[in-house]
Scaffold this motif. Structure first.
Motif, mmCIF file in Angstrom:
data_model
loop_
_atom_site.group_PDB
_atom_site.id
_atom_site.type_symbol
_atom_site.label_atom_id
_atom_site.label_comp_id
_atom_site.label_asym_id
_atom_site.label_seq_id
_atom_site.Cartn_x
_atom_site.Cartn_y
_atom_site.Cartn_z
ATOM 1 N N ALA A 1 63.999 16.978 92.453
ATOM 2 C CA ALA A 1 64.674 15.327 92.370
ATOM 3 C C ALA A 1 64.365 14.975 91.125
ATOM 4 C CB ALA A 1 63.700 14.902 93.576
ATOM 5 N N VAL B 1 67.473 17.254 88.208
ATOM 6 C CA VAL B 1 68.748 17.705 88.196
ATOM 7 C C VAL B 1 69.568 16.297 88.221
ATOM 8 C CG1 VAL B 1 68.575 19.643 89.520
ATOM 9 C CG2 VAL B 1 68.669 17.594 90.659
ATOM 10 N N ILE B 2 70.634 16.479 88.085
ATOM 11 C CA ILE B 2 71.747 15.166 88.196
ATOM 12 C C ILE B 2 72.294 15.308 89.350
ATOM 13 C CG2 ILE B 2 72.342 15.480 85.502
ATOM 14 C CD1 ILE B 2 74.825 16.629 86.448
ATOM 15 N N ASP B 3 73.131 14.114 89.663
ATOM 16 C CA ASP B 3 73.518 13.719 90.957
ATOM 17 C C ASP B 3 74.616 14.660 91.547
ATOM 18 O OD1 ASP B 3 74.185 12.760 93.221
ATOM 19 O OD2 ASP B 3 74.459 10.614 92.326
ATOM 20 N N PRO B 4 74.253 15.528 92.509
ATOM 21 C CA PRO B 4 75.268 16.594 92.797
ATOM 22 C C PRO B 4 76.579 16.228 93.557
ATOM 23 C CG PRO B 4 73.567 16.787 94.070
ATOM 24 C CD PRO B 4 72.921 15.558 93.240
ATOM 25 N N LEU B 5 76.362 14.678 94.148
ATOM 26 C CA LEU B 5 77.309 14.201 95.027
ATOM 27 C C LEU B 5 78.782 13.834 94.430
ATOM 28 C CD1 LEU B 5 77.190 13.676 98.019
ATOM 29 C CD2 LEU B 5 76.673 11.350 97.666
ATOM 30 N N PRO C 1 72.992 20.963 88.786
ATOM 31 C CA PRO C 1 72.157 20.563 90.088
ATOM 32 C C PRO C 1 72.183 22.104 90.888
ATOM 33 C CG PRO C 1 74.523 19.877 90.445
ATOM 34 C CD PRO C 1 74.154 20.102 88.641
ATOM 35 N N TYR D 1 76.235 11.719 86.004
ATOM 36 C CA TYR D 1 75.493 12.121 85.059
ATOM 37 C C TYR D 1 74.055 11.524 84.432
ATOM 38 C CZ TYR D 1 74.049 13.991 80.532
ATOM 39 O OH TYR D 1 73.473 14.693 79.316
ATOM 40 N N LEU D 2 72.923 12.162 84.449
ATOM 41 C CA LEU D 2 71.686 11.303 84.213
ATOM 42 C C LEU D 2 71.382 11.949 83.000
ATOM 43 C CD1 LEU D 2 70.090 11.126 87.493
ATOM 44 C CD2 LEU D 2 71.262 9.294 86.505
ATOM 45 N N VAL E 1 79.754 9.452 85.960
ATOM 46 C CA VAL E 1 79.017 8.358 86.840
ATOM 47 C C VAL E 1 77.696 9.094 87.432
ATOM 48 C CG1 VAL E 1 78.509 6.722 88.718
ATOM 49 C CG2 VAL E 1 80.518 6.499 87.249
ATOM 50 N N GLN F 1 79.986 15.614 91.948
ATOM 51 C CA GLN F 1 80.715 16.612 91.772
ATOM 52 C C GLN F 1 81.037 17.356 92.723
ATOM 53 O OE1 GLN F 1 78.042 19.338 89.395
ATOM 54 N NE2 GLN F 1 77.550 17.762 88.041
#
Lengths: 121, 255
Positions: free
Chosen positions: A71, A74-78, A59, A52-53, A50, A80
């Motif tokens: 911003a 990178v993909i969403d680090p949260l 990240p 991944y962009l 979810v 991970q």
């Protein structure tokens, strides 16, 4: 052509289903524990997928792009970070389940969950 | 049979739910506000290159403190649950790991053989563990010392340290790890973690603030304030906790 997110999500959902199937139908405690780890692996894959962009990088800030445009790159680090936590806790719970299974076998000489009827109603 | 049918019914409902989720899923075109905040503010505020480590150790450091506590609790309970099993030699589970699925509970199946003599480990495993254990320890230290720069961090490094312990236990099954040493290492690193977190309250902006040390330049080994320090402490603590779990399991099997 399905993209990476779709593949990862499908794999994760399938792993969850396989894990639940094993946990619900297998009588052997060790198999149930393995099934639980499968299901939790599936959940982890879904959460990471979810975040991944498309077309973005990991990240980690480095020389390939300026820190200011992070911003957009990178993909969403949260997710991970969440999954990192979940993997470690999953290992702890697996060790705990194995310890209980060991003690149950030591006391009852069986791993068949149908034989443990103390709490059955 | 009814049990299987009920399970299949439940799973098909769940599968339908997952399928609808999968069909309706569209990836976000951009980062959500929280992730955007982390991506933009990590470098100027914390000086860490790895955003995941920055989140795990600084932004959500309190959760990590709680998680390490949960792990400690798991290790302690595993030790507690398995502690009583060594004394009763009669109820020791059989040495055959490949027991029949479904459980064979006839009492005659308790195989008495091979009690004192463990299965001899191979030459490959012995030599390989001597060669690899120092390297694995080194890799573990590398992974948690560089957690703020490269993929890695305290938990991963700690897991690698514990895998060195696992290799050692596999190669020499009769080894008894010193529980006192493991517990001492774990307690010390946990204590230092909390002390550093409290120092952040005094010297910087708040609990677990990493700016008690200079931030340095982004990308250097000695940068990101206290993050490498906390990372190393988490690595040691997690390694000690996993090692204690492995030692408990191994001793339960042997005794």
């Amino acid at each position: 052509m399905p993209d990476l997110t779709q593949i990862a999500l499908t794999t994760g959902f399938l792993l969850i289903l396989i894990g639940f199937y094993g946990a619900l139908t297998k009588p052997n405690l060790l198999r149930i524990i393995v099934a639980f780890t499968l299901a939790s692996t599936g959940v982890n894959i879904v959460i990471v997928a979810v975040g991944y962009l498309r077309g973005r990088t990991a990240p980690i800030l480095d020389a390939t792009f300026a820190a200011g445009e992070a911003a957009a790159r990178v993909i969403d680090p949260l997710p991970q970070a969440l999954v990192l936590t979940a993997i470690v806790i999953g290992l702890g719970t697996t060790a705990l389940m194995l310890a209980y299974a060991y003690q149950l076998y030591a006391k009852r000489r069986t791993l068949d969950i149908a034989k443990f009827t103390d709490l059955k109603w | 049979m009814i049990k299987h049918l009920a399970a299949l019914l439940l799973l098909s409902v769940l599968g339908a739910l997952f399928a609808s989720l999968l069909m309706g899923y569209t990836p976000d075109p951009a980062l959500n506000p929280t992730a955007r905040y982390y991506a933009e503010r990590t470098a100027p505020d914390l000086g860490a290159a790895n955003l995941v480590t920055a989140i795990v150790i600084s932004y959500r450091g309190l959760d990590t403190l709680g998680e390490v506590t949960v792990l400690f609790l798991a290790a302690a309970i595993v030790g507690l649950v398995l502690a009583g099993s060594g004394s009763r030699s009669g109820s020791r589970p059989g040495a055959e790991p490949g027991a029949e699925p479904g459980g064979n509970d006839q009492p005659g199946a308790a195989n008495p053989g091979r009690r004192g003599a463990p299965v001899p480990v191979g030459e490959l495993l012995t030599t390989g563990s001597q060669l690899l254990t120092p390297m694995m320890l080194l890799l573990g230290v590398y992974v948690f010392a560089n957690g703020h720069l490269t993929p890695g961090g305290g938990f991963q490094g700690g897991a690698i340290l514990a895998s060195a312990t696992l290799l050692l236990l596999l190669a020499e099954p009769l080894t008894r790890l010193s529980h006192r040493l493991i517990a001492g290492l774990e307690a010390l690193s946990g204590l230092l973690f909390v002390v550093i977190a409290l120092l952040g309250l005094v010297l910087a902006g708040g609990f677990l603030d990493n700016r008690i040390l200079p931030l340095g330049t982004l990308g250097n080994l000695f940068s990101a304030g206290a993050i490498p320090l906390i990372s190393a402490l988490i690595g040691l603590k997690v390694g000690a906790e996993f090692s204690s779990i492995l030692a408990s399991l191994s001793e339960a099997e042997e005794s």
